[in-house]
Design an enzyme around this catalytic site. Structure first.
Site, PDB file in Angstrom:
ATOM      1  N   ASP A 152      -7.550  -6.662   1.508  1.00 38.40           N
ATOM      2  CA  ASP A 152      -6.899  -7.302   2.343  1.00 38.40           C
ATOM      3  C   ASP A 152      -7.579  -6.537   3.663  1.00 38.40           C
ATOM      4  OD1 ASP A 152      -6.280  -4.319   1.838  1.00 38.40           O
ATOM      5  OD2 ASP A 152      -4.746  -4.425   4.022  1.00 38.40           O
TER       6      ASP A 152
ATOM      7  N   ASP B 186       1.207  -1.095  -0.292  1.00 34.38           N
ATOM      8  CA  ASP B 186      -0.190  -0.093  -0.067  1.00 34.38           C
ATOM      9  C   ASP B 186       0.713   1.643   0.223  1.00 34.38           C
ATOM     10  OD1 ASP B 186      -2.014   1.942   0.340  1.00 34.38           O
ATOM     11  OD2 ASP B 186      -2.924   0.892   1.746  1.00 34.38           O
TER      12      ASP B 186
HETATM   13  N1  PRF Z   1      -6.799   4.018   0.151  1.00 36.39           N
HETATM   14  C1  PRF Z   1      -4.849   3.523   0.272  1.00 36.39           C
HETATM   15  N2  PRF Z   1      -5.050   2.490   1.176  1.00 36.39           N
HETATM   16  C2  PRF Z   1      -5.793   1.418   1.938  1.00 36.39           C
HETATM   17  C3  PRF Z   1      -7.251   2.650   1.239  1.00 36.39           C
HETATM   18  C4  PRF Z   1      -7.193   3.706   0.885  1.00 36.39           C
HETATM   19  O1  PRF Z   1      -8.642   4.298   1.027  1.00 36.39           O
HETATM   20  C5  PRF Z   1      -8.334   2.065   2.319  1.00 36.39           C
HETATM   21  C6  PRF Z   1      -9.807   2.364   2.566  1.00 36.39           C
HETATM   22  N3  PRF Z   1     -10.558   1.107   3.085  1.00 36.39           N
HETATM   23  C7  PRF Z   1      -7.378   0.608   2.747  1.00 36.39           C
HETATM   24  N4  PRF Z   1      -6.376   1.114   2.414  1.00 36.39           N
HETATM   25  N5  PRF Z   1      -4.349   3.628  -0.209  1.00 36.39           N
END
Ligand code: PRF
Length: 376
Positions: free
Chosen positions: A271, A92
């Site tokens: 996830d 992420d």
């Molecule tokens: N953006 C990013 N990671 C995330 C989210 C998002 O909106 C969410 C929302 N549930 C979880 N992880 N970059």
């Protein structure tokens, strides 16, 4: 990266597919265990592989950038080598982790200034440096830098934020092209749909994201406190617009029921910290409902943790023993519960895939949702 759509369920929008990357294949629908800081909390890589068996796990740019830091990851030869995980990894971008810092960050067009949760030091994330950091970490799938809006969110804020996320995506794409790979395998960028709980914004965002023709697409900004029905409504709208021949990843979702309902709407990847975090608090997910293992009712229940025996812990230990470990605050309790919950989540998505391929997903899903709603 390649995505082969194997079969679409005729009675729902569920799909079964296969993603192929340089680190192997990922059968979808998939649940990706979260390994925030290069560790799926409480679970050995060998247990992860042999017992839980996911084709892909998740790491976090924000955390890995702060610790161990990118130079250590580069010296190790990337995250796969550092943590000894030779299957797929997705990172992420930090868009969500920085958002969770609320009081400790400032967002503007250029990027996000934030304070480290570790030592309070100040840092600045931009779409550009987040691409560079993700090159250094070296995950197979990397995420665009976005802003995850809170819930509830004022319409104008959500609209402006969505447009900024779209502009950031263009910057991510431009910069990634100029940033060479650090290791001898490819990386694929997934853009992220935002737009809070507003149907018109979600449509607009999904159309914009589809227009960049990425190899896979993600849906962000959901499961942030909105009612489940609103989340499903947004997923449905977005999935009807995102291309069918590319995988769809719903970020940070969710409960076993949320996962099945979103698979039925056309989501392929998930996830969530829930299986591991809730495990550490003594909550177990099973096919027949949830268990609070700390409850006194399990004190002298010497039956197996889970008769289904998905992972070795399920039949090796009793509920009474696991309850005792939690009562005694033994580390082993949290480890056992984490392996159980992850094993169950992976079982659930594999069963979903099997039923999609066998043609009875919708019926199976409704039965499972009913069963899993119980508290045991
Ligand atoms: N953006 C990013 N990671 C995330 C989210 C998002 O909106 C969410 C929302 N549930 C979880 N992880 N970059």
């Amino acid at each position: 990266m390649q995505f082969d759509l194997k079969l679409k369920d005729p009675k729902s929008k569920a799909r079964a597919g296969v993603i192929t990357t340089d680190h192997g294949t990922i059968e979808t629908p998939i649940f990706m265990p979260v390994g925030t800081v290069a560790s799926v909390k409480g679970v050995h890589q060998s247990e992860l592989k042999d017992e839980i068996n996911p084709d892909i796990i998740l790491g976090n740019t924000y955390h890995l950038y702060l610790r161990p830091k990118t130079d250590i990851l580069e010296q190790a030869g990337g995250l796969h080598k550092f943590m000894n995980w030779d299957r797929n990894i997705l990172t992420d971008s930090g868009g969500y982790q920085v958002y969770s810092l609320s009081g400790r960050r400032k967002i503007n067009e250029e990027g996000v200034k934030f304070k480290s949760h570790i030592d309070g030091s100040t840092h600045f994330f931009t779409p550009e440096n987040v691409m560079e950091i993700q090159r250094s970490i070296g995950a197979d799938i990397i995420m665009a830098f976005d802003e995850c809006t809170p819930y509830p969110c004022d319409y104008n804020y959500a609209k402006n934020s969505m447009h900024m996320t779209h502009r950031w995506l263009k910057r991510c794409i431009n910069h990634l092209e100029k940033t060479p790979l650090k290791y001898d395998y490819n990386q694929t960028l997934f853009p992220i749909v935002q737009g809070s709980t507003y149907t018109d914004l979600r449509k607009q965002s999904a159309e914009f994201i589809a227009s960049v023709e990425a190899e896979g697409n993600a849906i962000g900004g959901l499961s942030v406190g909105e009612p489940a029905e609103e989340m499903y409504a947004m997923t449905d709208v977005v999935c009807s617009i995102l291309p069918e021949d590319k995988p769809r990843y719903l970020m940070g979702v969710g409960t076993p029921i949320n996962i099945l309902e979103n698979i039925a709407l056309g989501v392929d990847m998930f996830d969530c910290v829930m299986p591991t975090r809730n495990a550490r608090n003594g909550m177990l997910f099973t096919a027949h409902g949830t268990i609070n293992i700390k409850n006194k009712k399990w004190e002298n229940d010497f039956s197996a943790i889970d008769e289904m025996g998905i992972t070795f812990v399920d039949t090796l230990y009793s509920k009474a023993y696991l309850r005792h470990l939690f009562a005694s605050k033994e580390l082993l309790g949290k480890q056992i519960a984490s392996i159980h919950n992850l094993g169950f989540y992976l079982w659930l998505v594999r069963e979903a895939r099997k039923h999609i391929l066998e043609g009875d997903f919708a019926v199976w899903k409704d039965k499972m949702v009913k069963q899993m709603s119980k508290r045991l």
